[in-house]
Design an enzyme around this catalytic site. Structure first.
Site, short mmCIF file in Angstrom:
data_model
loop_
_atom_site.label_atom_id
_atom_site.label_comp_id
_atom_site.label_asym_id
_atom_site.label_seq_id
_atom_site.Cartn_x
_atom_site.Cartn_y
_atom_site.Cartn_z
N GLY A 31 44.92 32.26 35.06
CA GLY A 31 45.73 33.24 35.08
C GLY A 31 46.61 33.46 36.57
N ASP A 56 36.99 31.36 38.32
CA ASP A 56 35.83 30.64 38.05
C ASP A 56 35.99 29.25 37.31
OD1 ASP A 56 36.19 31.90 35.83
OD2 ASP A 56 34.16 32.49 35.70
N ASP A 70 42.30 40.10 39.00
CA ASP A 70 41.03 40.77 38.46
C ASP A 70 39.93 41.17 39.37
OD1 ASP A 70 42.52 40.35 35.97
OD2 ASP A 70 41.13 38.76 35.43
N GLY A 97 44.78 59.64 41.51
CA GLY A 97 44.14 60.87 41.12
C GLY A 97 44.06 61.16 39.68
N LYS A 128 45.97 73.25 34.31
CA LYS A 128 46.33 71.75 34.88
C LYS A 128 47.28 71.28 33.89
CE LYS A 128 44.51 67.14 36.19
NZ LYS A 128 45.85 66.93 37.11
N VAL A 144 52.65 43.16 33.13
CA VAL A 144 53.47 43.78 34.29
C VAL A 144 52.71 43.74 35.39
CG1 VAL A 144 53.32 46.20 34.00
CG2 VAL A 144 55.39 45.21 34.29
P1 ADP Z 1 40.14 31.00 35.82
O1 ADP Z 1 40.37 29.60 36.75
O2 ADP Z 1 41.59 31.89 36.04
O3 ADP Z 1 39.16 31.37 35.57
P2 ADP Z 1 40.38 29.49 33.36
O4 ADP Z 1 38.83 29.65 32.84
O5 ADP Z 1 40.98 29.37 31.89
O6 ADP Z 1 41.12 30.21 34.42
O7 ADP Z 1 40.10 27.84 34.01
C1 ADP Z 1 41.10 27.24 34.40
C2 ADP Z 1 41.01 25.73 34.03
O8 ADP Z 1 40.18 25.18 34.75
C3 ADP Z 1 41.04 25.50 32.63
O9 ADP Z 1 41.91 25.44 31.84
C4 ADP Z 1 40.33 24.19 32.58
O10 ADP Z 1 41.38 23.12 32.79
C5 ADP Z 1 39.36 24.09 34.02
N1 ADP Z 1 38.16 24.40 33.84
C6 ADP Z 1 37.71 25.45 33.31
N2 ADP Z 1 36.09 25.48 32.91
C7 ADP Z 1 36.04 24.34 33.29
C8 ADP Z 1 34.60 23.57 33.32
N3 ADP Z 1 33.49 24.10 32.71
N4 ADP Z 1 34.71 22.14 33.66
C9 ADP Z 1 35.97 21.80 34.26
N5 ADP Z 1 37.12 22.54 34.25
C10 ADP Z 1 37.13 23.66 33.70
#
Ligand code: ADP
Length: 355
Positions: free
Chosen positions: A15, A107, A131, A189, A217, A256
């Site tokens: 994202g 991640d 996030d 608030g 309120k 947005v």
């Molecule tokens: P974010 O990085 O925001 O958590 P995603 O979970 O969609 O987003 O991961 C982004 C990209 O990272 C995935 O589309 C994929 O190409 C790669 N990716 C995700 N998980 C793995 C994994 N377990 N091993 C290798 N590449 C991964």
């Protein structure tokens, strides 16, 4: 320099988040200042597989510090998770002499970075997501901008709620994390925030609204995290109206919140993190994520960061911590406790101060 870097790659994945461009600029200029070439990898890991890669010069990253989105574009690339996709990605690096990669994302992106590092392409990750759901860092690139966008939108809703004596339930992004909802609720608030991390009593909310309406309120704002599920906030809106008699509207801010110019805080964070990523890579370090901890930039091992994250989210599988020392595990637990305590404190303050 630990090894001779000729060229590094940079990509944005998962994202998108405001401030990613500021990080791209910082990484590019830091590397170029060391005489190392930089390749922009487009569409995240998809671009690495397809060879969608172009050199980035000093001027290519001019005038992007202030722009939302990512000039390198982003993508989710399931193919990268396969052995074949991974092999193609490594082949692109070999073919183009890419000696290391800075990967900006969440991640999933870091898991990909680990896989590449294990296959001989050293990677360093930067936490880019609105996030704030990466436990190893106190703040992610994009979080502050997202909060400020919510603030602006909800301030507008509050104006009209005040005129018409209404309640507005506002759903905000955050994936499974309630950070955006909770912090923005405090800042606008709001009457309440509903987040996945802390149990919520609808009856207490109705009672609070009824009580404060009697006291005069007019406007009520309730912020709901998208982590509660897509039906939760629209249903809560109807329930508030039925149980309190206060006319209630629903607004979903959705994407947005992902766009727009990064705030000062995100630009500074992205810049300092981007520079640190390049320094780490050129010092011979890899499989790291750059984090903000207690106001300082630190480097955290990706496997540690991912395990910590799963611990915080209650997703650890049996044996997952076996690779870590008792000291590391104790440190992880402390980080989780600190994060939960900080969240609870904000939640309590909101309940006490928000009418
Ligand atoms: P974010 O990085 O925001 O958590 P995603 O979970 O969609 O987003 O991961 C982004 C990209 O990272 C995935 O589309 C994929 O190409 C790669 N990716 C995700 N998980 C793995 C994994 N377990 N091993 C290798 N590449 C991964």
């Amino acid at each position: 320099m630990f090894r001779t870097f000729r060229k590094i790659g940079i990509l944005t994945s998962g994202g998108d988040a405001p401030g990613m461009n500021a990080a791209v600029r910082a990484v590019t200029r830091a590397a170029l200042s060391c005489g190392v070439e930089v390749m922009g990898i487009y569409r995240g890991y998809s671009g690495l597989i397809d060879g969608d890669v172009k050199p980035l010069g000093l001027r290519d990253v001019s005038n992007i510090l202030n722009r939302g989105g990512t000039i390198l574009y982003s993508d989710r690339c399931p193919a990268f998770k396969t052995e074949e996709g991974m092999k193609k990605a490594v082949d692109t690096c070999r073919r183009l002499d890419i000696d290391g990669i800075v990967a900006i994302g969440g991640d999933g992106t870091f898991r990909g970075a680990t896989d590449l590092t294990l296959r001989g392409v050293p990677c360093v990750g930067l936490p880019g997501t609105i996030d704030n759901d990466i436990t190893s860092t106190d703040e992610t690139i994009g979080f502050d901008t997202a909060l400020n966008t919510v603030l602006d939108m909800v301030d507008r809703l509050r104006d009209t709620c005040e005129s018409h004596a209404r309640c507005n339930v506002v759903e905000v992004m955050g994936h499974h994390a309630g950070d955006i909802a909770l912090q923005s609720a405090l800042a606008v608030g709001a009457t309440a925030a509903v987040i996945p991390e802390i149990p919520f009593s609808q009856d207490e909310l109705y009672e609070k609204i009824r009580r404060n309406r009697k006291l005069g309120k007019r406007n009520f704002i309730v912020i709901v995290s998208e982590g509660m599920g897509p039906d939760y906030a629209p249903q809560l809106t109807q329930q508030i109206q039925q149980n309190t008699g206060v006319e209630s509207k629903f607004a979903r801010l959705a994407h947005v919140v992902r766009g727009g110019q990064p705030t000062l805080r995100d630009r500074v964070l992205a810049t300092m993190m981007g520079e640190a990523a390049v320094d780490a890579l050129f010092d011979g370090k890899s499989n790291l994520v750059v984090c903000l901890r207690h106001s300082g930039i630190v480097l955290t091992d990706i496997s540690y960061a991912l395990a910590l994250d799963r611990m915080y989210k209650g997703l650890l599988s049996p044996g997952e911590l076996d690779a870590f020392s008792p000291e590391h595990i104790a440190e992880m637990k402390k980080t989780c406790d600190e994060r939960r305590a900080a969240m609870q404190k904000m939640y309590d303050a909101l309940n006490r101060l928000g009418l």
